[in-house]
Design an enzyme around this catalytic site. Structure first.
Site, PDB file in Angstrom:
ATOM      1  N   ARG A 165       0.813  -1.213   0.000  1.00 51.82           N
ATOM      2  CA  ARG A 165       0.000   0.000   0.000  1.00 51.82           C
ATOM      3  C   ARG A 165       0.853   1.273   0.000  1.00 51.82           C
ATOM      4  O   ARG A 165       0.421   2.306  -0.502  1.00 51.82           O
ATOM      5  CB  ARG A 165      -0.935   0.005   1.216  1.00 51.82           C
ATOM      6  CG  ARG A 165      -1.924  -1.134   1.206  1.00 51.82           C
ATOM      7  CD  ARG A 165      -2.722  -1.168   2.489  1.00 51.82           C
ATOM      8  NE  ARG A 165      -3.546  -2.380   2.593  1.00 51.82           N
ATOM      9  CZ  ARG A 165      -4.222  -2.716   3.672  1.00 51.82           C
ATOM     10  NH1 ARG A 165      -4.182  -1.954   4.754  1.00 51.82           N
ATOM     11  NH2 ARG A 165      -4.926  -3.832   3.693  1.00 51.82           N
TER      12      ARG A 165
ATOM     13  N   CYS B  27      -0.976   0.424  16.126  1.00 48.77           N
ATOM     14  CA  CYS B  27      -1.199  -0.741  16.976  1.00 48.77           C
ATOM     15  C   CYS B  27      -1.153  -0.370  18.456  1.00 48.77           C
ATOM     16  O   CYS B  27      -1.593  -1.138  19.297  1.00 48.77           O
ATOM     17  CB  CYS B  27      -0.180  -1.835  16.675  1.00 48.77           C
ATOM     18  SG  CYS B  27       1.516  -1.400  17.109  1.00 48.77           S
TER      19      CYS B  27
END
Length: 499
Positions: A177, A281
């Site tokens: 990406r 995260c």
């Protein structure tokens, strides 16, 4: 349209598989490049080159390897603006956040400059009659890393810097990406003096990942991403005899005690929950105020701060709080989970569903959301949303709040906000989570400590960066030596030049 490449053997190499992935500008929704997706043959070629280069690199003494990393740090600082702009263009982060991405990776490189000290073995003189014993830390050989889209600079450097410092070569499979920054990092490392082939960047998808997992030459694999993929990579890599460390999903709780500074706690929650559009995260996605009065005060403090958040493209200036999420699919998944929260009875206090940015209607922007009265049975509590959505779960007591975090399947990071030292010490001691913040919302350790969660947030027994990285990327060899007694010659008094 720009066609990106792999970086193999010190050169940009076009893909030969015929398969490509589209690289978007998340702010506009436009395809700005295409990246090749490697097949098994391309991966095998990269591994063969890396294996050949590794022999000479491992024979280079640690101090000379460290000097390459020292030069690399200088080049990272020189090109900081260029790296941050490329990162923001493909990921969507604000420029200050993109610079932070590069900086936290750079700090691990700085730590790895200490490799000569960190690689020293142990020695025992006179372990037995005429016997000495010593250990050596030696490189594994060819190592590999599979890194996520959300930190395209930091996490690759967390992996390849210690691997290279230890004398390994490294195969980097970055996210398809946002692959431009990893390619730029490889160029900078070679400019710093890294021999060609020691760091290879091979773009790809599952086919490339499986090629890594099944290649007998590759000795270790690092991964950061979702828990289902972490489980797959860990199981497959271990079954193929590799050393594997995998870091998966997270659902990070922040407990707010009644005595907390509420403004400080609210500011911390807004930054930790909505920074980088929640695509971290270590993002705080669950606020747990203790007591109804605490919860009411927290919501009252949060709402105006959230409503003032500036959402926009990185090109709009450094006062933008967060940008778009990475893909339209990510946006759709966030919106789906938000709807489940409403359907399952949570109270949507700040509704970002109708967010629209003039001139960027096709971008992947998601407005900020705040839920109250969330319960553990709801999907927005159970699953990692990876978006700008903060859930508030009201706890009746400290013990109830503690139990919420301890019972969740993920155990990456957590925090407590309090003025009570006893509560903070008890929390840090008892919680079954890997990284703890006390009045610190995102407790990512500095480079000379280690990063790692517990429970389903991690698979493997060694953390990232810090001392654990040098253990992960080396094997210990222990030597027991005895020398036969020889004839002792008398002293010589004539000066003899060295041979």
């Amino acid at each position: 349209m720009q066609e990106l490449t792999h970086y193999i053997g010190g050169a940009h190499v076009k893909g030969t598989s015929g398969r490509f992935a589209e690289v978007y500008n998340p702010a506009t929704g436009e395809v700005q490049a295409k990246v090749p997706l490697a097949n098994g043959e391309e991966m095998a070629n990269a591994v063969a080159i890396a294996a050949e280069a590794q022999v000479g690199w491992a024979a280079t003494n640690p101090q000379r390897r460290a000097r390459v990393l020292m030069a690399f740090v200088g080049l990272l600082n020189r090109d900081m603006d260029k790296l941050a702009e490329a990162l923001s263009r493909e990921h969507g982060k604000t420029i200050p956040d993109a610079k932070g991405d590069v900086q936290r990776g750079l700090e691990v490189v700085e730590y790895c400059i200490g490799a000569p000290e960190l690689l020293k073995g142990e020695y025992t003189d006179g372990a037995g009659p005429g016997i000495d014993m010593y250990s050596m830390r030696q490189a594994l050989g060819v190592t590999a890393g599979i890194t996520p889209f959300n930190f395209p600079a930091m996490i690759p450097m967390w992996m390849f810097a210690p691997a290279i410092a230890c004398g390994n070569s490294f195969i980097l499979k970055p996210s398809e990406r946002d692959p431009s920054v990893p390619l730029m990092l490889a160029e900078l490392l070679e400019e710093a003096g890294l021999p060609k082939g020691v760091l290879q960047v091979v773009n790809g998808d599952k086919e490339a990942v499986d090629a890594i997992l099944h290649d007998e030459t590759i000795q270790s694999v690092g991964f950061v991403g979702s828990t289902p993929i972490a489980e797959y990579i860990y199981a497959t890599g271990c079954a193929n005899g590799k050393r594997v460390q995998c870091f998966g999903g997270a659902k990070n709780h922040m407990i707010i005690m009644p005595d907390a500074d509420m403004e400080q706690a609210a500011d911390a929650l807004v930054g930790a929950g909505y920074g980088a559009a929640g695509e971290r995260c270590m993002a705080i996605s669950v606020a747990v105020p203790v007591g109804e009065e605490t919860a009411d005060r927290l919501i009252e403090a949060l709402v105006p701060k959230i409503e003032k958040l500036k959402v926009g493209p990185y090109t709009a200036g450094n006062d933008v709080d967060y940008g778009p999420v990475v893909t339209s699919a990510a946006k759709a998944n966030i919106e789906r989970l938000v709807q489940t929260g409403i359907d399952q009875g949570a109270n949507l206090v700040v509704d970002g569903r109708n967010f629209n940015l003039q001139g960027y209607e096709d971008g992947f922007f998601v407005g900020p959301h705040l839920f109250d009265n969330v319960t553990p049975e709801m999907d927005i509590y159970k699953y990692e949303i990876f978006g700008p959505v903060l859930s508030t779960v009201r706890a009746g007591s400290y013990e109830e709040a503690l139990k919420l975090a301890m019972d969740h399947e993920y155990g990456n990071g957590t925090a407590i906000f309090t003025r009570d030292g006893d509560a903070a010490r008890d929390f840090a001691s008892r919680i079954n989570v890997g990284m703890i913040g006390i009045n610190v919302p995102i407790p990512v350790p500095l480079a000379y400590h280690t990063f790692g969660g517990w429970k389903k947030s991690v698979f493997g027994d060694l953390n990232q960066h810090g001392p654990d990285a040098f253990k992960f990327y080396t094997r210990t060899k222990t030597v027991t030596a005895r020398w036969p007694s020889g004839i002792k010659q008398g002293g010589e008094f004539n000066f003899k030049p060295m041979d």
